[in-house]
Design a protein around this motif. Sequence first.
Motif, short mmCIF file in Angstrom:
data_model
loop_
_atom_site.label_atom_id
_atom_site.label_comp_id
_atom_site.label_asym_id
_atom_site.label_seq_id
_atom_site.Cartn_x
_atom_site.Cartn_y
_atom_site.Cartn_z
N ILE A 192 30.10 -16.92 1.02
CA ILE A 192 29.73 -16.16 -0.16
C ILE A 192 29.31 -14.76 0.26
CG2 ILE A 192 28.21 -16.07 -2.16
CD1 ILE A 192 30.04 -18.53 -2.19
N LEU A 193 30.02 -13.76 -0.24
CA LEU A 193 29.75 -12.37 0.11
C LEU A 193 29.16 -11.59 -1.06
CD1 LEU A 193 33.05 -11.64 2.05
CD2 LEU A 193 30.81 -12.23 3.00
N ASN A 194 29.38 -12.08 -2.27
CA ASN A 194 28.97 -11.35 -3.46
C ASN A 194 28.20 -12.29 -4.37
OD1 ASN A 194 28.82 -9.99 -5.88
ND2 ASN A 194 30.96 -9.36 -5.88
N SER A 195 26.96 -11.98 -4.65
CA SER A 195 26.13 -12.88 -5.45
C SER A 195 26.57 -12.95 -6.91
CB SER A 195 24.67 -12.49 -5.37
OG SER A 195 24.47 -11.21 -5.93
N SER A 196 27.21 -11.91 -7.42
CA SER A 196 27.60 -11.91 -8.83
C SER A 196 28.73 -12.89 -9.13
CB SER A 196 27.97 -10.51 -9.30
OG SER A 196 29.11 -10.05 -8.60
N SER A 197 29.59 -13.16 -8.17
CA SER A 197 30.70 -14.09 -8.40
C SER A 197 30.51 -15.42 -7.68
CB SER A 197 32.02 -13.46 -7.96
OG SER A 197 32.00 -13.22 -6.57
N ALA A 198 29.39 -15.61 -7.03
CA ALA A 198 29.18 -16.78 -6.18
C ALA A 198 29.24 -18.09 -6.94
CB ALA A 198 27.84 -16.66 -5.46
N LEU A 199 28.58 -18.18 -8.08
CA LEU A 199 28.57 -19.45 -8.82
C LEU A 199 29.95 -19.81 -9.34
CD1 LEU A 199 25.14 -19.21 -10.62
CD2 LEU A 199 25.75 -20.54 -8.60
N ASP A 200 30.71 -18.80 -9.74
CA ASP A 200 32.10 -19.05 -10.16
C ASP A 200 32.93 -19.56 -8.99
OD1 ASP A 200 31.70 -18.37 -12.81
OD2 ASP A 200 32.20 -16.26 -12.47
N GLU A 201 32.70 -18.99 -7.80
CA GLU A 201 33.42 -19.45 -6.61
C GLU A 201 33.10 -20.91 -6.31
OE1 GLU A 201 33.43 -16.98 -3.01
OE2 GLU A 201 32.62 -15.36 -4.26
N VAL A 202 31.83 -21.27 -6.42
CA VAL A 202 31.42 -22.65 -6.16
C VAL A 202 32.03 -23.59 -7.19
CG1 VAL A 202 29.45 -24.24 -6.10
CG2 VAL A 202 29.29 -22.00 -4.99
N LYS A 203 31.94 -23.24 -8.47
CA LYS A 203 32.51 -24.09 -9.52
C LYS A 203 34.02 -24.27 -9.33
CE LYS A 203 29.28 -22.83 -13.16
NZ LYS A 203 29.15 -22.15 -14.46
N ASN A 204 34.71 -23.17 -9.06
CA ASN A 204 36.16 -23.25 -8.85
C ASN A 204 36.50 -24.12 -7.65
OD1 ASN A 204 36.71 -21.61 -11.05
ND2 ASN A 204 36.78 -19.75 -9.82
N TYR A 205 35.76 -23.98 -6.58
CA TYR A 205 36.01 -24.77 -5.38
C TYR A 205 35.79 -26.25 -5.67
CZ TYR A 205 36.34 -25.91 -0.47
OH TYR A 205 36.74 -26.43 0.73
N ASN A 228 20.88 -11.54 0.17
CA ASN A 228 19.44 -11.45 0.34
C ASN A 228 18.82 -12.81 0.01
OD1 ASN A 228 18.49 -11.62 -2.49
ND2 ASN A 228 19.51 -9.63 -2.72
N ILE A 229 17.58 -12.98 0.37
CA ILE A 229 16.93 -14.29 0.29
C ILE A 229 16.83 -14.81 -1.16
CG2 ILE A 229 14.60 -13.34 0.28
CD1 ILE A 229 13.75 -15.77 1.94
N ILE A 230 16.56 -13.94 -2.10
CA ILE A 230 16.42 -14.37 -3.50
C ILE A 230 17.77 -14.85 -4.05
CG2 ILE A 230 15.80 -13.65 -5.83
CD1 ILE A 230 13.41 -13.89 -3.88
N ASP A 231 18.82 -14.06 -3.84
CA ASP A 231 20.15 -14.47 -4.31
C ASP A 231 20.61 -15.74 -3.62
OD1 ASP A 231 20.44 -12.43 -6.15
OD2 ASP A 231 21.47 -11.09 -4.74
N ALA A 232 20.36 -15.84 -2.31
CA ALA A 232 20.78 -17.03 -1.57
C ALA A 232 20.07 -18.27 -2.10
CB ALA A 232 20.49 -16.85 -0.08
N ALA A 233 18.77 -18.18 -2.35
CA ALA A 233 18.02 -19.33 -2.87
C ALA A 233 18.52 -19.72 -4.25
CB ALA A 233 16.54 -19.00 -2.91
N ARG A 234 18.77 -18.74 -5.10
CA ARG A 234 19.27 -19.02 -6.46
C ARG A 234 20.63 -19.70 -6.41
NH1 ARG A 234 22.73 -16.20 -9.79
NH2 ARG A 234 22.84 -14.49 -8.30
#
Length: 90
Positions: A12-25, A42-48
Motif C-alpha cells: 500500500i503506497l497511497n492511503s486514499s485508495s488503500a481500502l479499495d485495493e484491499v476490497k478488490n484484492y 504514516n502511523i495514523i493512516d497505517a493503523a486505520r
Amino acid sequence: MQNTIINFDLKILNSSSALDEVKNYLNKFDCPELSMDLSALNIIDAARILMLSSVYHYGKYPEGKIFCRYMSNEIKALVEGISIPNFELI
C-alpha cells in the motif's frame, strides 16, 4: 507463514485508495492469509487501514490472518489495546 515475507500480497503506497485495493484484492483472490506492507504510510493512516482491512478480511475469512509490515513499533502500541484477533505485525 514465516516472520520474513519477501513478496507481499499488497504493498500500500497511497492511503486514499488503500481500502479499495484491499476490497478488490479480497474479491478477486482466495486469500485466507493476506500480507500487506504499510511501511510507506504514516502511523495514523497505517493503523486505520489495518483495522478496517481486518474487518473486511474477517467478514470473508473468520479463521484467516493478516500479516502486516510496518517499519515502526509505534503502530503496535497504537492498535494493541483494540481487539483485532486476525492480524499480526511482522
